[in-house]
Design an enzyme around this catalytic site. Structure first.
Site, mmCIF file in Angstrom:
data_model
loop_
_atom_site.group_PDB
_atom_site.id
_atom_site.type_symbol
_atom_site.label_atom_id
_atom_site.label_comp_id
_atom_site.label_asym_id
_atom_site.label_seq_id
_atom_site.Cartn_x
_atom_site.Cartn_y
_atom_site.Cartn_z
ATOM 1 C CG HIS A 261 0.265 6.143 -0.756
ATOM 2 N ND1 HIS A 261 -0.818 6.648 -1.438
ATOM 3 C CD2 HIS A 261 -0.240 5.535 0.356
ATOM 4 C CE1 HIS A 261 -1.931 6.363 -0.786
ATOM 5 N NE2 HIS A 261 -1.608 5.675 0.305
ATOM 6 C CG HIS B 240 -1.795 1.191 1.336
ATOM 7 N ND1 HIS B 240 -3.065 1.224 0.825
ATOM 8 C CD2 HIS B 240 -1.584 2.423 1.893
ATOM 9 C CE1 HIS B 240 -3.604 2.406 1.051
ATOM 10 N NE2 HIS B 240 -2.722 3.156 1.709
ATOM 11 C CD GLU B 241 1.615 3.594 3.662
ATOM 12 O OE1 GLU B 241 1.843 4.656 3.048
ATOM 13 O OE2 GLU B 241 0.589 3.420 4.339
#
Length: 380
Positions: free
Chosen positions: A37, A33-34
């Site tokens: 980003h 997820h990170e």
């Protein structure tokens, strides 16, 4: 006096049988997820101050040549990417005082000085990466193991069941359920299990003729392969190899990718359907769990084999992606909601409004966390 030698094996079993699988699942999902980003932000020319797995005090870390601090923190229940100019790890709002202290070069790569579309892409990339991970795992499972399916033909109808009341008979073949064409018995199950209490229009083939009927799935509590009890809808029909003709579908690389994407879409659709029914009060609150339940599921999945643990990673990844897209600050969906408002009014949202929205959103997130913790420990 307590026998310490009896306690140590139990602690070891809990550590390696539950905690290690739990942290493996969680850290993989959080990292992906990170990283979504991070990659999107870097491609958009945004500077990154820190990439952290976990919160709190740093256990280990190093600073890359581009100035990004890569860190592993003490509380491994999440993570964040902190971009240049962020007031906090959540990129919640603009800190004008902090921005004024940045050099001209830093202001060019600061998150809040970027065009709206770059900020939106960077925020959306986190949940999108979770969906990609889910699709990739499902595709790999299809490519390696294939898929066993039964034809949607009824072998047995349980007496006094919704199917019996609807006039469904052994030998009938499902053509469609609730307007959706079905190709396997699993397709029927996917539709029915999430629609307890909803009248479903069913089209069947019987002796070469099409027959229409309506069945309303009844709620039934069933155990899953991971030992969890779930409340699902059933109409009371089963199939078997003699009638349903069990087949094994083998997938080539491209077919596996397509099937993986379709499976991810099905999970998203079923989750969205559950959330709508939950908000309407039509689903049991005990179906929602937090870290304790996830840890238990991870331990059970690891006990069944690594492929089960990897599939749990895929399911949790898709779930985290959906959760993060809810329009509630400080979740990613909350950021996107404010960006949409900014695009509509064609000017930045006032800081006071943003701050108030984030405070309300944070209270909602904390309330939800307390709710699932209560379910885990006391409520269910």
């Amino acid at each position: 006096m307590t026998d310490i030698s009896a306690i140590i094996p139990g602690l070891g079993s809990f550590l390696f049988g539950t905690l290690v699988p739990f942290f493996f699942v969680l850290l993989v999902v959080v990292f992906v997820h990170e990283m979504g980003h991070f990659i999107a932000g870097r491609l958009c020319g945004i500077g990154v101050q820190a990439f952290s797995i976990g919160f709190g005090p740093e256990i280990f870390g190093y600073t890359a040549k581009n100035g990004t601090r890569w860190r592993l923190a003490a509380i491994p229940l999440g993570g964040y990417v902190k971009f240049v100019g962020d007031m906090s790890a959540t990129s919640a709002s603009v800190d004008e005082q902090a921005l004024s202290k940045l050099s001209e070069a830093e202001r060019r790569v600061a998150f809040h000085t970027q065009p709206l579309w770059k900020r939106a892409i960077t925020v959306f990339a986190g949940p999108f990466a979770n969906f990609v991970l889910g699709a990739a795992v499902f595709a790999a499972m299809f490519a390696i193991y294939g898929q066993y399916v039964y034809q949607p033909t009824v072998a047995e109808v349980r007496p006094n069941s919704p199917a019996a009341e609807a006039g469904i008979l052994p030998g009938d073949t499902f053509i469609s359920v609730d307007g959706v064409r079905v190709a396997s018995f699993a397709d029927v199950q996917r539709i029915v299990t999430g629609r307890a209490g909803d009248p479903l229009k069913i089209v069947l083939e019987r002796d070469g003729r099409e027959i229409e009927t309506v069945a309303t799935p009844e709620v039934s509590e069933q155990p899953t392969a991971l030992g969890q009890k779930v409340r699902i809808g059933l109409i009371g029909v089963v199939t078997n190899e003699a009638v349903g003709k069990r087949d094994r579908i083998e997938y080539g690389p491209l077919q596996a990718v397509v099937a993986g994407i379709q499976e991810t879409g099905d999970v998203i659709a079923r989750t969205g359907q559950f959330m709508k029914r939950f908000v309407a009060g039509r689903e049991d609150r005990c179906q929602l769990g937090g870290p304790v339940r996830i840890a238990d599921m991870a331990g059970r999945a690891a006990g069944l084999g690594f492929e089960w643990l990897v599939q749990l990673v895929a399911l949790l990844s898709v779930g985290i992606g959906i959760l993060n897209l809810l329009p509630i600050p400080p979740l990613d969906g909350g950021h996107l909601m404010l960006y949409a408002a900014e695009a509509i009014v064609r000017r930045p949202i006032p800081a006071q409004v943003t701050e108030a929205v984030y405070r309300v959103g944070m209270l909602m997130v904390l309330a939800f966390m307390m709710f699932v913790f209560w379910n885990d420990l006391f409520g269910c």
